[in-house]
Design a protein around this motif. Sequence first.
Motif, short mmCIF file in Angstrom:
data_model
loop_
_atom_site.label_atom_id
_atom_site.label_comp_id
_atom_site.label_asym_id
_atom_site.label_seq_id
_atom_site.Cartn_x
_atom_site.Cartn_y
_atom_site.Cartn_z
N VAL A 168 -28.88 21.94 35.90
CA VAL A 168 -28.79 20.78 35.00
C VAL A 168 -28.64 21.23 33.55
CG1 VAL A 168 -30.06 18.78 34.12
CG2 VAL A 168 -30.06 19.28 36.58
N VAL A 169 -29.39 22.26 33.16
CA VAL A 169 -29.28 22.78 31.80
C VAL A 169 -27.88 23.32 31.54
CG1 VAL A 169 -30.12 24.55 30.21
CG2 VAL A 169 -31.74 23.30 31.65
N ALA A 170 -27.33 24.06 32.52
CA ALA A 170 -25.98 24.61 32.36
C ALA A 170 -24.94 23.50 32.27
CB ALA A 170 -25.66 25.55 33.52
N ALA A 171 -25.10 22.48 33.10
CA ALA A 171 -24.15 21.35 33.06
C ALA A 171 -24.23 20.61 31.74
CB ALA A 171 -24.43 20.40 34.23
N THR A 172 -25.44 20.48 31.19
CA THR A 172 -25.61 19.83 29.89
C THR A 172 -24.93 20.62 28.79
OG1 THR A 172 -27.74 18.91 30.62
CG2 THR A 172 -27.30 18.96 28.24
N GLY A 173 -25.08 21.95 28.84
CA GLY A 173 -24.41 22.79 27.86
C GLY A 173 -22.89 22.71 27.97
N LEU A 174 -22.38 22.63 29.20
CA LEU A 174 -20.94 22.50 29.39
C LEU A 174 -20.44 21.18 28.82
CD1 LEU A 174 -18.28 23.52 30.62
CD2 LEU A 174 -18.97 22.44 32.77
N ALA A 175 -21.19 20.10 29.07
CA ALA A 175 -20.79 18.80 28.55
C ALA A 175 -20.85 18.75 27.03
CB ALA A 175 -21.67 17.71 29.16
N ALA A 176 -21.87 19.40 26.46
CA ALA A 176 -22.01 19.40 25.00
C ALA A 176 -20.89 20.17 24.32
CB ALA A 176 -23.36 19.99 24.61
N SER A 177 -20.33 21.16 25.01
CA SER A 177 -19.25 21.95 24.43
C SER A 177 -17.88 21.34 24.63
CB SER A 177 -19.26 23.36 25.02
OG SER A 177 -19.00 23.31 26.42
N GLY A 178 -17.82 20.17 25.24
CA GLY A 178 -16.54 19.51 25.43
C GLY A 178 -16.00 19.58 26.83
N GLY A 179 -16.78 20.09 27.76
CA GLY A 179 -16.34 20.15 29.15
C GLY A 179 -15.42 21.32 29.42
N MET A 190 -34.64 30.06 33.00
CA MET A 190 -33.47 30.51 33.74
C MET A 190 -32.20 29.85 33.20
SD MET A 190 -32.64 30.26 37.82
CE MET A 190 -34.08 31.20 38.26
N GLY A 191 -32.29 28.58 32.86
CA GLY A 191 -31.13 27.89 32.31
C GLY A 191 -30.70 28.48 30.98
N ALA A 192 -31.66 28.76 30.09
CA ALA A 192 -31.32 29.39 28.81
C ALA A 192 -30.74 30.77 29.02
CB ALA A 192 -32.57 29.47 27.93
N ASN A 193 -31.26 31.50 29.98
CA ASN A 193 -30.75 32.83 30.28
C ASN A 193 -29.29 32.76 30.75
OD1 ASN A 193 -31.47 35.83 30.94
ND2 ASN A 193 -30.51 35.04 32.79
N ASN A 194 -28.98 31.77 31.60
CA ASN A 194 -27.61 31.61 32.07
C ASN A 194 -26.65 31.31 30.92
OD1 ASN A 194 -28.47 32.05 34.67
ND2 ASN A 194 -28.60 29.88 35.19
N LEU A 195 -27.09 30.46 30.00
CA LEU A 195 -26.24 30.12 28.85
C LEU A 195 -25.98 31.35 27.97
CD1 LEU A 195 -27.71 26.65 27.81
CD2 LEU A 195 -25.56 27.12 29.00
N LEU A 196 -27.00 32.18 27.78
CA LEU A 196 -26.83 33.38 26.97
C LEU A 196 -25.86 34.36 27.63
CD1 LEU A 196 -30.50 34.05 25.77
CD2 LEU A 196 -28.58 33.21 24.41
N PHE A 197 -26.02 34.56 28.93
CA PHE A 197 -25.12 35.46 29.63
C PHE A 197 -23.68 34.93 29.63
CE2 PHE A 197 -28.53 37.87 32.00
CZ PHE A 197 -28.11 39.11 31.56
N SER A 198 -23.54 33.62 29.78
CA SER A 198 -22.19 33.03 29.77
C SER A 198 -21.52 33.23 28.41
CB SER A 198 -22.27 31.55 30.12
OG SER A 198 -22.79 31.35 31.41
N TYR A 199 -22.29 33.03 27.35
CA TYR A 199 -21.73 33.20 26.02
C TYR A 199 -21.35 34.65 25.75
CZ TYR A 199 -21.30 33.06 20.94
OH TYR A 199 -20.83 33.17 19.66
N SER A 200 -22.22 35.58 26.16
CA SER A 200 -21.91 36.99 25.93
C SER A 200 -20.71 37.44 26.76
CB SER A 200 -23.12 37.85 26.27
OG SER A 200 -23.44 37.76 27.65
N SER A 201 -20.56 36.87 27.95
CA SER A 201 -19.42 37.24 28.79
C SER A 201 -18.09 36.80 28.17
CB SER A 201 -19.56 36.61 30.18
OG SER A 201 -20.72 37.10 30.84
N SER A 202 -18.12 35.74 27.36
CA SER A 202 -16.89 35.29 26.70
C SER A 202 -16.51 36.19 25.55
CB SER A 202 -17.07 33.86 26.19
OG SER A 202 -18.05 33.80 25.16
N LEU A 203 -17.43 37.05 25.10
CA LEU A 203 -17.16 37.93 23.97
C LEU A 203 -16.96 39.39 24.36
CD1 LEU A 203 -19.83 36.51 21.49
CD2 LEU A 203 -17.39 36.02 21.52
N ILE A 254 -33.03 22.89 38.19
CA ILE A 254 -33.23 22.60 36.77
C ILE A 254 -32.29 23.44 35.91
CG2 ILE A 254 -34.90 22.70 34.88
CD1 ILE A 254 -37.08 22.17 36.93
N ALA A 255 -32.12 24.72 36.28
CA ALA A 255 -31.21 25.59 35.53
C ALA A 255 -29.77 25.08 35.61
CB ALA A 255 -31.29 27.02 36.06
#
Length: 263
Positions: free
Chosen positions: A122-133, A1-14, A119-120
């Motif tokens: 936490v994964v999303a928050a980790t991705g946000l932190a890794a991208s610079g917040g 679910m966390g990976a799915n959220n990251l994919l959808f978030s990235y596609s929404s930015s494009l 858990i999802a």
Amino acid sequence: MGANNLLFSYSSSLLPVSTSSLLSTQLAFTLVLAVAIVRHPLTFVNLNAVVLMTLSSVLLALRSGESPNRKGYIVGFVVTLAAAGLFSDYLPVMELLYRKAVSGGFILAVEVQTVMQAIASVVAATGLAASGGAGDDLAAWKGSRAVYWVVVVTLVVTWQACFMGTAGVIYLTSSLHSGVCMAAVLTANVIGGVVVFGDPFGAEKAIATALCVWGLSSYLYGEYTKTKNKAADDQQDGDGDALTRDHDHAQKGLTGGEAVDAV
């Protein structure tokens, strides 16, 4: 679910909001996997609804050449398809889990979903932190920071409620029904993207929206017809059982009377 959220978030930015909202191809994947994993019956109504909603996504893909950033549009569309495929795995697998493993009722199902969503997150928050917040978003935000964080918190709460509702629909009905219900908000997303963000609403999006509404209406009518026929069959079975019981009582009465005469 966390990976799915990251994919959808990235596609929404494009992609524009109205376009990314109409990419309902997860229904096609969900139907195939629901038939394969949980043995969901494949009917004409289900197939018709999925085909119509998938055609709406294909129609939007054909207009990618009109986008100013064609490469970003294509990447966003492909990433959305990947996210749709991943999410379609989640729906029937959760239905199978609720049927086979979760035997503690609806409360236990909610607890399982709560752990998954935590858990999802936490994964999303980790991705946000890794991208610079959120610094880049805050720099581009035209309003006050307080309003920005209100919007972020509102999105977090509504998305958590959305996934919890999805789990509830899966538990009470089926994974395919849950996917169709999620597609029911597509029209509202398109209108919201046009009104709030000024996305263009041409003939392609109008036809795609009509196909989505048509597919949803077809599915709902099919479910209504199936429920109505099932209720009629149950009533007939009940009437048949009542007649059988009356016949048995009559037979017992006759047998008892004959026994009394014999004595």
